[in-house]
Scaffold this motif. Structure first.
Motif, mmCIF file in Angstrom:
data_model
loop_
_atom_site.group_PDB
_atom_site.id
_atom_site.type_symbol
_atom_site.label_atom_id
_atom_site.label_comp_id
_atom_site.label_asym_id
_atom_site.label_seq_id
_atom_site.Cartn_x
_atom_site.Cartn_y
_atom_site.Cartn_z
ATOM 1 N N ASN A 80 0.810 -1.221 0.000
ATOM 2 C CA ASN A 80 0.000 0.000 0.000
ATOM 3 C C ASN A 80 0.844 1.272 0.000
ATOM 4 O O ASN A 80 0.329 2.369 0.173
ATOM 5 N N TYR A 81 2.154 1.097 -0.155
ATOM 6 C CA TYR A 81 3.055 2.249 -0.073
ATOM 7 C C TYR A 81 3.297 2.828 -1.464
ATOM 8 O O TYR A 81 3.657 2.118 -2.396
ATOM 9 N N GLN A 82 3.110 4.129 -1.623
ATOM 10 C CA GLN A 82 3.370 4.816 -2.882
ATOM 11 C C GLN A 82 4.573 5.744 -2.711
ATOM 12 O O GLN A 82 4.508 6.731 -1.978
ATOM 13 N N ALA A 83 5.663 5.400 -3.366
ATOM 14 C CA ALA A 83 6.872 6.220 -3.239
ATOM 15 C C ALA A 83 6.718 7.504 -4.052
ATOM 16 O O ALA A 83 6.120 7.488 -5.125
ATOM 17 N N PRO A 84 7.233 8.625 -3.533
ATOM 18 C CA PRO A 84 7.161 9.878 -4.307
ATOM 19 C C PRO A 84 8.038 9.808 -5.550
ATOM 20 O O PRO A 84 9.032 9.098 -5.570
ATOM 21 N N SER A 85 7.661 10.537 -6.592
ATOM 22 C CA SER A 85 8.430 10.570 -7.839
ATOM 23 C C SER A 85 9.554 11.594 -7.706
ATOM 24 O O SER A 85 9.301 12.781 -7.546
ATOM 25 N N ILE A 86 10.799 11.111 -7.770
ATOM 26 C CA ILE A 86 11.969 11.986 -7.593
ATOM 27 C C ILE A 86 12.958 11.720 -8.719
ATOM 28 O O ILE A 86 13.151 10.572 -9.121
ATOM 29 N N LYS A 87 13.573 12.777 -9.241
ATOM 30 C CA LYS A 87 14.425 12.629 -10.421
ATOM 31 C C LYS A 87 15.887 12.328 -10.104
ATOM 32 O O LYS A 87 16.600 11.812 -10.945
ATOM 33 N N VAL A 88 16.350 12.696 -8.928
ATOM 34 C CA VAL A 88 17.722 12.376 -8.542
ATOM 35 C C VAL A 88 17.693 11.766 -7.159
ATOM 36 O O VAL A 88 17.071 12.314 -6.254
ATOM 37 N N PHE A 89 18.390 10.637 -6.989
ATOM 38 C CA PHE A 89 18.305 9.885 -5.738
ATOM 39 C C PHE A 89 19.404 10.255 -4.753
ATOM 40 O O PHE A 89 20.574 10.304 -5.109
ATOM 41 N N SER A 90 18.996 10.473 -3.502
ATOM 42 C CA SER A 90 19.951 10.436 -2.396
ATOM 43 C C SER A 90 20.055 8.967 -2.006
ATOM 44 O O SER A 90 19.314 8.121 -2.505
ATOM 45 N N SER A 91 20.952 8.635 -1.085
ATOM 46 C CA SER A 91 21.115 7.235 -0.693
ATOM 47 C C SER A 91 19.840 6.682 -0.070
ATOM 48 O O SER A 91 19.448 5.544 -0.336
ATOM 49 N N ASP A 92 19.124 7.495 0.735
ATOM 50 C CA ASP A 92 17.891 7.017 1.376
ATOM 51 C C ASP A 92 16.832 6.637 0.351
ATOM 52 O O ASP A 92 16.150 5.625 0.476
ATOM 53 N N ILE A 93 16.683 7.471 -0.661
ATOM 54 C CA ILE A 93 15.695 7.175 -1.704
ATOM 55 C C ILE A 93 16.093 5.906 -2.453
ATOM 56 O O ILE A 93 15.248 5.097 -2.825
ATOM 57 N N TYR A 94 17.395 5.710 -2.625
ATOM 58 C CA TYR A 94 17.879 4.510 -3.311
ATOM 59 C C TYR A 94 17.499 3.253 -2.530
ATOM 60 O O TYR A 94 17.009 2.272 -3.109
ATOM 61 N N TYR A 95 17.727 3.259 -1.207
ATOM 62 C CA TYR A 95 17.368 2.091 -0.385
ATOM 63 C C TYR A 95 15.870 1.802 -0.478
ATOM 64 O O TYR A 95 15.443 0.649 -0.547
ATOM 65 N N ARG A 96 15.079 2.867 -0.470
ATOM 66 C CA ARG A 96 13.623 2.709 -0.515
ATOM 67 C C ARG A 96 13.186 2.072 -1.842
ATOM 68 O O ARG A 96 12.388 1.145 -1.873
ATOM 69 N N THR A 97 13.745 2.580 -2.939
ATOM 70 C CA THR A 97 13.362 2.031 -4.248
ATOM 71 C C THR A 97 13.892 0.607 -4.421
ATOM 72 O O THR A 97 13.290 -0.203 -5.125
ATOM 73 N N LEU A 98 15.011 0.320 -3.782
ATOM 74 C CA LEU A 98 15.564 -1.033 -3.805
ATOM 75 C C LEU A 98 14.575 -2.018 -3.177
ATOM 76 O O LEU A 98 14.280 -3.083 -3.728
ATOM 77 N N LEU A 99 14.049 -1.640 -2.029
ATOM 78 C CA LEU A 99 13.050 -2.465 -1.343
ATOM 79 C C LEU A 99 11.797 -2.653 -2.203
ATOM 80 O O LEU A 99 11.289 -3.765 -2.357
ATOM 81 N N ILE A 100 11.321 -1.570 -2.753
ATOM 82 C CA ILE A 100 10.098 -1.634 -3.571
ATOM 83 C C ILE A 100 10.321 -2.524 -4.795
ATOM 84 O O ILE A 100 9.467 -3.338 -5.155
ATOM 85 N N THR A 101 11.501 -2.387 -5.424
ATOM 86 C CA THR A 101 11.791 -3.181 -6.624
ATOM 87 C C THR A 101 11.830 -4.671 -6.306
ATOM 88 O O THR A 101 11.205 -5.482 -6.983
ATOM 89 N N TRP A 102 12.585 -5.046 -5.256
ATOM 90 C CA TRP A 102 12.748 -6.463 -4.963
ATOM 91 C C TRP A 102 11.486 -7.096 -4.365
ATOM 92 O O TRP A 102 11.173 -8.252 -4.640
ATOM 93 N N LEU A 103 10.770 -6.335 -3.543
ATOM 94 C CA LEU A 103 9.670 -6.932 -2.783
ATOM 95 C C LEU A 103 8.292 -6.692 -3.396
ATOM 96 O O LEU A 103 7.337 -7.367 -3.047
ATOM 97 N N LYS A 104 8.195 -5.739 -4.298
ATOM 98 C CA LYS A 104 6.875 -5.410 -4.859
ATOM 99 C C LYS A 104 6.764 -5.785 -6.330
ATOM 100 O O LYS A 104 5.697 -6.182 -6.796
ATOM 101 N N GLU A 105 7.866 -5.642 -7.102
ATOM 102 C CA GLU A 105 7.842 -5.914 -8.541
ATOM 103 C C GLU A 105 8.108 -7.399 -8.794
ATOM 104 O O GLU A 105 9.077 -7.953 -8.288
#
Length: 777
Positions: A80-105
């Motif tokens: 149910n989590y919707q990540a915000p759309s961001i054009k350049v990643f800080s390390s925190d955003i990278y970890y978050r998208t990593l989780l979403i990619t592996w666990l949701k996709e």
């Protein structure tokens, strides 16, 4: 992990990581036994909310929990989590998208694309810190699945740093016996990229062997394993004759793949005998310069193949083949005329056909192609389609031709204003019209006309396309500071084209510090390979090759996956550097291209296509042997190349271009190959005096090797008189330069620059020759 431990973990980390401390009331609630009890007995919904909150505050902690303890609740929370759309990643955003990619996709191809894009988006100054944390996490982890995931990501991150060897090592760690077919698919594609970038296929070979050992040992699987082994051997430069014999005799042998295998290993005669399709044999023979054999099949071939034969062999096309027969369809006529015009064969009949097609056809695609060929401009075709909807077709055609054929900026502007008055355009229509006209002005090299065209719209109302075109026009006028200015004052708009122009322009002015900053900004604008492709397409359409080269180098280093965005870009980059005869740069892209073609074959349909790959393989092996100083390999690959492609001058030029080991055999081979090529080309020219391709090749051979220069100059003059191609005029200039006639050579090269102002090769060479001029005189 129990829910109690998980809640305690979340509670500790949630409050420890909050940028603002919890209120005294909240703190007290957590400290009281009753408060803790309430937290521990809370619902799944509360748990998901806590994880989602921690995802925003410190996603690394959630990743750490998923890896080391339990990813079940994290997966539920992510649903149910919707990540915000961001054009350049800080390390925190990278970890978050990593989780979403592996666990949701759950789609493998999507995972690969997202993970690659995540790495592109990660700020360059964040890469090292992310690598350190994920390395530390992978050492603590004992779960096979997370071992794969973490090392796969490390592979991408190392590649983004340009450390291809560590990237490959990370993939080796990622591979384990529990890897399923979907993950193995990802791993295999990454293995191909990393092997290509390191030039080392040993680990990939082991990986393939492991796969086939795990799979059933049926005959078809054995056949596939043989083809994979052949591809690896070819990329490593190993002899594969015995392996090809096994492939051809295999019970599951496929005829097309058998023919390919023979061509890939240089057994062209065997491939020719095995090929049952005459329509495939003819172009194959032409590519091998087997003109006598091809001539025997000439009466059976289609008209396009006949035209190709006469143009390649004799340099002239018979009149009957230039005419358009009544039996041909409109599509066939259009294809034929387009080919003839591309080869500089102009006839009144061809122009008349295109003219009538523009006026009478109802097929927009045919009209576009006809107008593009009639005017030699894609923008002119766009303009005609724009005008023909608003004006009488004849009038629209007249205006388009006037604009596309004029060589005077004032005349161009006069016609443009006349059209504008006639149409009284406003709003988006006016914007589109000005964009097309200014782009057309750049295509026909009228930068002043392009800038004047933009003035039809008030400066305040100009959109970003107009600004990019203006910057490009200023660059053409060599007004570098003005060209850079547009990008620098608009860097917050994140327009890659503008910042690429600024980077190049500042380098031209010698302001390297500012150019470096602009370069870093430009790089940050590319949030995926698709964005890089879009910028490359823009500069390619305008034939802005200096900027194209700048864009190509951005592929190194970047995390690459083989997909619809990467392959056209890699192919285009390799072709660019090959045309420049920059073989070292070419090899960086060619290794990727060839690995993809051989290890993931998708577009090899004919023997002629396989032949191109064979030549690329020989070139790559020769360049690698020269760069590493391997004397016997230099001799082996140069001989193979010259024996298989009997009139090709390229191996001779490469041997003369680079510093070779001081070996008697190598030096003797260098001389022998020159003499052999010269004799064969000279023999061909005596038989076909108008063969402009061979005339130019023999002239370029002499000029490049500084041998037989007077004869080379005569051949170059004859080639240019036949073709009127700028490339052939450049050959003549090179011959004159080599003979010491520097002033005349510079004059001819200046003419090349005028004819092809956007080809940086000519302008760079001209600058170099001018710098050497005083010393020579």
């Amino acid at each position: 992990m129990s829910r109690i431990v998980l809640f305690i973990f979340l509670a500790i980390n949630l409050y420890a990581e909050q940028p603002i401390k919890p209120s005294a009331k909240e703190q007290k609630t957590l400290e009281l036994p009753k408060g803790t009890k309430t937290l521990l007995s809370s619902s799944n919904e509360s748990l998901s909310q806590s994880i989602a909150k921690l995802l925003e505050i410190n996603p690394y902690k959630v990743l750490e929990n998923a890896v080391l303890m339990d990813d079940g609740p994290v997966i539920e929370a992510l649903n149910n989590y919707q990540a915000p759309s961001i054009k350049v990643f800080s390390s925190d955003i990278y970890y978050r998208t990593l989780l979403i990619t592996w666990l949701k996709e759950n789609k493998v191809q999507a995972q690969e694309n997202i993970l690659q894009q995540n790495t592109w988006l990660l700020k360059k100054d964040s890469v090292e810190g992310v690598i350190e944390k994920i390395e530390a996490l992978s050492k603590k982890n004992h779960a096979p699945l997370w071992n794969f995931r973490l090392n796969y990501c490390l592979s991408l991150l190392y590649e983004a740093k340009g450390d291809y060897k560590r990237s490959l090592k990370a993939l080796i760690k990622a591979n384990n016996k529990t890897t399923d077919n979907n993950l193995r698919y990802l791993l295999r594609r990454r293995m191909i990229v990393c092997s290509a970038r390191t030039g080392n296929y040993k680990e990939y070979e082991r990986f393939i062997q492991d796969i086939y050992q795990e799979e059933s040992s049926e005959a078809l699987m054995h056949y596939e394993s043989l083809n994979d082994q052949l591809a690896i051997n070819l990329l490593q430069g190993k002899d594969s004759s015995e392996l090809v014999s096994q492939i051809i005799k295999h019970p599951n042998a496929n005829l097309a793949r058998s023919i390919q295998s023979l061509i890939f290993t240089g057994q062209h005669q065997e491939a020719y005998l095995l090929n049952p399709k005459k329509e495939f044999i003819f172009p194959f023979l032409i590519e091998l310069d087997q003109f006598s054999l091809a001539k025997k099949l000439l009466h059976q071939t289609s008209e396009p193949d006949k035209i190709h034969y006469y143009q390649s062999v004799q340099g002239t096309i018979p009149k009957e083949l230039k005419s358009l027969s009544k039996e041909m369809t409109q599509n066939q006529k259009l294809s034929k005329v387009a080919w003839l015009l591309s080869k500089h064969y102009y006839t009144q009949e061809s122009y008349q056909f295109l003219y009538e097609l523009c006026l009478n056809s109802k097929d927009l695609n045919h009209i576009y192609i006809a107008m593009a060929n009639l005017t030699k401009s894609s923008s002119a075709a766009d303009l005609y389609l724009f005008l023909s909807k608003r004006l009488d077709k004849q009038q629209a055609l007249n205006y388009t031709c006037l604009l596309s054929y004029t060589k005077n900026p004032n005349s161009f502007l006069h016609y443009l204003i006349s059209i504008h008055k006639n149409l009284k355009l406003q709003g988006k229509d006016l914007d589109d019209f000005v964009t097309i006209c200014s782009t057309l002005a750049l295509e026909i090299n009228l930068p002043d006309a392009a800038l004047s065209s933009l003035k039809v719209i008030n400066d305040k109302n100009q959109n970003i396309n107009h600004i990019i075109i203006a910057s490009t026009a200023l660059l053409r006028k060599k007004e570098f500071l003005s060209a850079a200015h547009n990008g620098l004052i608009r860097d917050e708009m994140k327009i890659p084209e503008l910042m690429e122009i600024a980077t190049y322009a500042l380098n031209q002015t010698g302001d390297f510090e500012k150019a470096h900053k602009a370069n870093l900004i430009a790089e940050s604008f590319y949030i995926s390979l698709a964005h890089l492709s879009k910028t490359a397409y823009f500069f390619k359409r305008l034939n802005q090759k200096d900027l194209l080269e700048q864009v190509y180098w951005r592929i190194h280093p970047q995390a690459i996956t083989f997909n619809k965005d990467s392959m056209p870009l890699i192919d285009s980059a390799s072709a660019h550097f090959l045309q420049k005869e920059d073989y070292t740069a070419w090899a960086k892209f060619a290794e990727l291209k060839l690995s993809h073609a051989l290890l993931q074959p998708t577009k090899i349909h004919t023997p002629a296509q396989a032949l191109v790959i064979r030549k690329d393989l020989l070139r790559l092996q020769l360049i690698k042997a020269i760069n590493s100083g391997r004397e016997q390999d230099i001799i082996r690959f140069a001989k193979k190349w010259s024996d298989e492609f009997t009139m090709d001058i390229e191996p001779v030029i490469i041997l003369h271009k680079y510093q070779l080991p001081h070996n008697i055999q190598v030096l003797q081979l260098k001389t022998d190959l020159f003499d052999d090529r010269w004799a064969k080309l000279e023999k061909h020219i005596k038989r076909y005096p108008k063969a402009s391709i061979q005339l130019n090749e023999i002239a370029w051979l002499g000029a490049s090797c500084f041998k037989r220069l007077d004869e080379s100059s005569d051949f170059a003059k004859r080639a240019y008189s036949q073709s009127k191609l700028t490339a052939h005029l450049d050959t003549l200039a090179q011959c004159l330069y080599a003979t010491g006639k520097i002033n005349k050579a510079v004059e001819l090269l200046q003419e090349c620059v005028k004819l092809e102002p956007n080809v940086s090769y000519f302008s760079q060479k001209l600058t170099l020759w001018r710098n050497h001029l005083p010393a020579q005189e």
